[in-house]
Design a protein around this motif. Structure first.
Motif, mmCIF file in Angstrom:
data_model
loop_
_atom_site.group_PDB
_atom_site.id
_atom_site.type_symbol
_atom_site.label_atom_id
_atom_site.label_comp_id
_atom_site.label_asym_id
_atom_site.label_seq_id
_atom_site.Cartn_x
_atom_site.Cartn_y
_atom_site.Cartn_z
ATOM 1 N N GLN A 13 3.210 -9.132 -6.819
ATOM 2 C CA GLN A 13 1.865 -9.691 -7.014
ATOM 3 C C GLN A 13 0.986 -10.442 -6.209
ATOM 4 O OE1 GLN A 13 1.966 -11.031 -11.060
ATOM 5 N NE2 GLN A 13 2.052 -9.074 -12.192
ATOM 6 N N PRO A 14 -0.121 -10.302 -6.094
ATOM 7 C CA PRO A 14 -0.786 -11.316 -5.367
ATOM 8 C C PRO A 14 -0.504 -13.007 -5.562
ATOM 9 C CG PRO A 14 -2.342 -9.873 -6.112
ATOM 10 C CD PRO A 14 -1.270 -9.342 -6.731
ATOM 11 N N GLY A 15 -0.337 -13.542 -4.536
ATOM 12 C CA GLY A 15 0.043 -15.043 -4.798
ATOM 13 C C GLY A 15 1.581 -15.086 -4.687
ATOM 14 N N GLY A 16 2.200 -13.990 -4.845
ATOM 15 C CA GLY A 16 3.619 -14.138 -4.749
ATOM 16 C C GLY A 16 4.300 -14.222 -3.332
ATOM 17 N N SER A 17 5.921 -14.430 -3.212
ATOM 18 C CA SER A 17 6.466 -14.221 -2.093
ATOM 19 C C SER A 17 7.464 -13.294 -1.912
ATOM 20 C CB SER A 17 7.116 -15.712 -2.126
ATOM 21 O OG SER A 17 6.198 -16.986 -2.227
ATOM 22 N N LYS A 65 -1.303 -17.098 9.224
ATOM 23 C CA LYS A 65 -1.162 -18.681 9.533
ATOM 24 C C LYS A 65 -1.315 -19.560 8.381
ATOM 25 C CE LYS A 65 -2.344 -18.613 14.464
ATOM 26 N NZ LYS A 65 -3.256 -19.082 15.745
ATOM 27 N N GLY A 66 -0.308 -20.309 8.161
ATOM 28 C CA GLY A 66 -0.391 -21.336 6.928
ATOM 29 C C GLY A 66 0.357 -20.631 5.789
ATOM 30 N N ARG A 67 0.508 -19.337 5.793
ATOM 31 C CA ARG A 67 1.173 -18.639 4.668
ATOM 32 C C ARG A 67 2.531 -17.993 4.882
ATOM 33 N NH1 ARG A 67 -0.871 -14.033 2.874
ATOM 34 N NH2 ARG A 67 -1.726 -13.301 4.975
ATOM 35 N N PHE A 68 3.007 -17.589 6.127
ATOM 36 C CA PHE A 68 3.932 -16.975 6.840
ATOM 37 C C PHE A 68 4.863 -17.877 7.546
ATOM 38 C CE2 PHE A 68 3.027 -12.124 6.394
ATOM 39 C CZ PHE A 68 2.498 -12.306 5.347
ATOM 40 N N THR A 69 6.153 -17.782 7.386
ATOM 41 C CA THR A 69 7.140 -18.697 8.602
ATOM 42 C C THR A 69 7.802 -17.770 8.900
ATOM 43 O OG1 THR A 69 8.363 -19.572 6.659
ATOM 44 C CG2 THR A 69 6.437 -21.001 7.439
ATOM 45 N N LYS A 87 -1.176 -11.503 -0.071
ATOM 46 C CA LYS A 87 -2.666 -10.696 -0.234
ATOM 47 C C LYS A 87 -2.336 -9.319 -0.444
ATOM 48 C CE LYS A 87 -5.025 -14.736 1.859
ATOM 49 N NZ LYS A 87 -5.742 -15.117 2.830
ATOM 50 N N PRO A 88 -3.347 -8.623 -1.184
ATOM 51 C CA PRO A 88 -3.263 -7.159 -0.953
ATOM 52 C C PRO A 88 -3.341 -6.558 0.522
ATOM 53 C CG PRO A 88 -4.552 -7.886 -2.984
ATOM 54 C CD PRO A 88 -4.247 -9.049 -2.427
ATOM 55 N N GLU A 89 -4.010 -7.325 1.209
ATOM 56 C CA GLU A 89 -4.065 -6.862 2.672
ATOM 57 C C GLU A 89 -2.880 -7.220 3.336
ATOM 58 O OE1 GLU A 89 -6.260 -9.019 1.106
ATOM 59 O OE2 GLU A 89 -6.880 -10.516 2.385
ATOM 60 N N ASP A 90 -1.917 -7.890 2.871
ATOM 61 C CA ASP A 90 -0.333 -7.972 3.593
ATOM 62 C C ASP A 90 0.338 -6.565 3.252
ATOM 63 O OD1 ASP A 90 -0.395 -11.177 2.513
ATOM 64 O OD2 ASP A 90 -0.634 -10.613 4.595
ATOM 65 N N THR A 91 -0.267 -5.845 2.553
ATOM 66 C CA THR A 91 0.572 -4.586 2.320
ATOM 67 C C THR A 91 0.872 -3.635 3.480
ATOM 68 O OG1 THR A 91 -0.215 -4.411 -0.053
ATOM 69 C CG2 THR A 91 0.298 -2.327 1.206
ATOM 70 N N GLY A 92 1.889 -3.173 3.597
ATOM 71 C CA GLY A 92 2.375 -2.376 4.834
ATOM 72 C C GLY A 92 4.029 -2.157 4.918
ATOM 73 N N VAL A 93 4.311 -1.389 5.992
ATOM 74 C CA VAL A 93 5.531 -1.141 6.447
ATOM 75 C C VAL A 93 5.747 -2.214 7.601
ATOM 76 C CG1 VAL A 93 7.477 -0.008 7.522
ATOM 77 C CG2 VAL A 93 5.593 1.262 5.951
ATOM 78 N N TYR A 94 6.709 -3.392 7.211
ATOM 79 C CA TYR A 94 7.109 -4.281 8.261
ATOM 80 C C TYR A 94 8.210 -3.953 9.110
ATOM 81 C CZ TYR A 94 3.853 -7.493 5.724
ATOM 82 O OH TYR A 94 2.627 -8.086 5.596
ATOM 83 N N GLN A 113 13.754 0.220 11.364
ATOM 84 C CA GLN A 113 13.132 1.521 10.695
ATOM 85 C C GLN A 113 12.174 1.213 9.623
ATOM 86 O OE1 GLN A 113 15.913 -0.134 9.525
ATOM 87 N NE2 GLN A 113 15.386 -0.349 7.297
ATOM 88 N N GLY A 114 12.078 -0.287 9.293
ATOM 89 C CA GLY A 114 10.799 -0.861 8.575
ATOM 90 C C GLY A 114 11.317 -0.951 7.021
ATOM 91 N N THR A 115 10.489 -1.791 6.460
ATOM 92 C CA THR A 115 10.676 -2.199 4.894
ATOM 93 C C THR A 115 9.436 -2.284 4.303
ATOM 94 O OG1 THR A 115 11.839 -3.494 3.568
ATOM 95 C CG2 THR A 115 10.811 -4.716 5.337
ATOM 96 N N GLN A 116 8.971 -1.691 3.296
ATOM 97 C CA GLN A 116 7.765 -1.495 2.550
ATOM 98 C C GLN A 116 7.558 -2.709 1.661
ATOM 99 O OE1 GLN A 116 5.229 1.239 2.647
ATOM 100 N NE2 GLN A 116 4.181 -0.659 1.795
ATOM 101 N N VAL A 117 6.388 -3.242 1.964
ATOM 102 C CA VAL A 117 5.954 -4.469 1.170
ATOM 103 C C VAL A 117 4.638 -3.995 0.456
ATOM 104 C CG1 VAL A 117 4.727 -6.950 1.316
ATOM 105 C CG2 VAL A 117 6.848 -6.174 2.651
ATOM 106 N N THR A 118 4.488 -4.135 -0.639
ATOM 107 C CA THR A 118 3.327 -3.648 -1.445
ATOM 108 C C THR A 118 2.856 -5.123 -2.370
ATOM 109 O OG1 THR A 118 4.038 -1.558 -1.377
ATOM 110 C CG2 THR A 118 2.367 -2.174 -3.195
ATOM 111 N N VAL A 119 1.706 -5.505 -2.138
ATOM 112 C CA VAL A 119 1.162 -6.609 -2.700
ATOM 113 C C VAL A 119 -0.115 -5.927 -3.608
ATOM 114 C CG1 VAL A 119 0.220 -8.681 -2.678
ATOM 115 C CG2 VAL A 119 1.536 -8.061 -0.724
ATOM 116 N N SER A 120 0.294 -5.980 -5.024
ATOM 117 C CA SER A 120 -0.633 -5.233 -5.721
ATOM 118 C C SER A 120 -0.338 -5.910 -7.335
ATOM 119 C CB SER A 120 -0.474 -3.740 -5.860
ATOM 120 O OG SER A 120 -1.072 -3.316 -6.870
ATOM 121 N N SER A 121 -1.535 -6.098 -8.008
ATOM 122 C CA SER A 121 -1.263 -6.363 -9.513
ATOM 123 C C SER A 121 -1.286 -5.203 -10.544
ATOM 124 C CB SER A 121 -2.641 -7.135 -9.891
ATOM 125 O OG SER A 121 -3.745 -6.418 -9.498
#
Length: 121
Positions: A13-17, A65-69, A87-94, A113-121
């Motif tokens: 969810q948005p705000g999560g880690s 910046k300030g959110r990821f390390t 944030k939802p805009e962080d969604t994507g394949v990493y 090969q990538g890992t999917q990250v989906t940020v959504s409520s």
């Protein structure tokens, strides 16, 4: 065989880690910078972060910046991307990738090969 394997993605969810891991095999991680990239649907791949071989130098795209390390444990052949306040805009394949050398300045030659990250409520 040289490999990079990402894991740790998922739905949050948005705000999560989330913490992503990039495990290297087939080469000595100590000598190389490692970068993280992401690609959202319909968008070009963008660089998110990079850590030099020693861990002493890191870079981040402005939007995280300030959110990821980023951190690395060379003994475990692993690089981590800790993502907070997602944030939802962080969604994507990493993806993680190996730099040409020890610095975060040049290109990258091997990719996971990538890992999917989906940020959504």
């Amino acid at each position: 065989q040289l490999q990079l394997v990402e894991s740790g993605g998922g739905l949050v969810q948005p705000g999560g880690s989330l913490r992503l891991s990039c495990v290297a095999s087939g080469f000595t991680l100590d000598y190389y910078a490692i970068g993280w990239f992401r690609q959202a649907p319909g968008k070009e791949r963008e660089g998110v972060s990079c850590v030099s071989s020693s861990g002493g130098s890191t870079i981040f795209v402005d939007s995280v910046k300030g959110r990821f390390t980023i951190a690395r444990d060379n003994a475990k052949n692993t690089v981590y991307l800790q993502m907070n306040s997602l944030k939802p805009e962080d969604t994507g394949v990493y993806y993680c990738a190996r730099g040409y050398d020890s610095r975060c300045l040049g290109g990258y030659d091997y990719w996971g090969q990538g890992t999917q990250v989906t940020v959504s409520s």
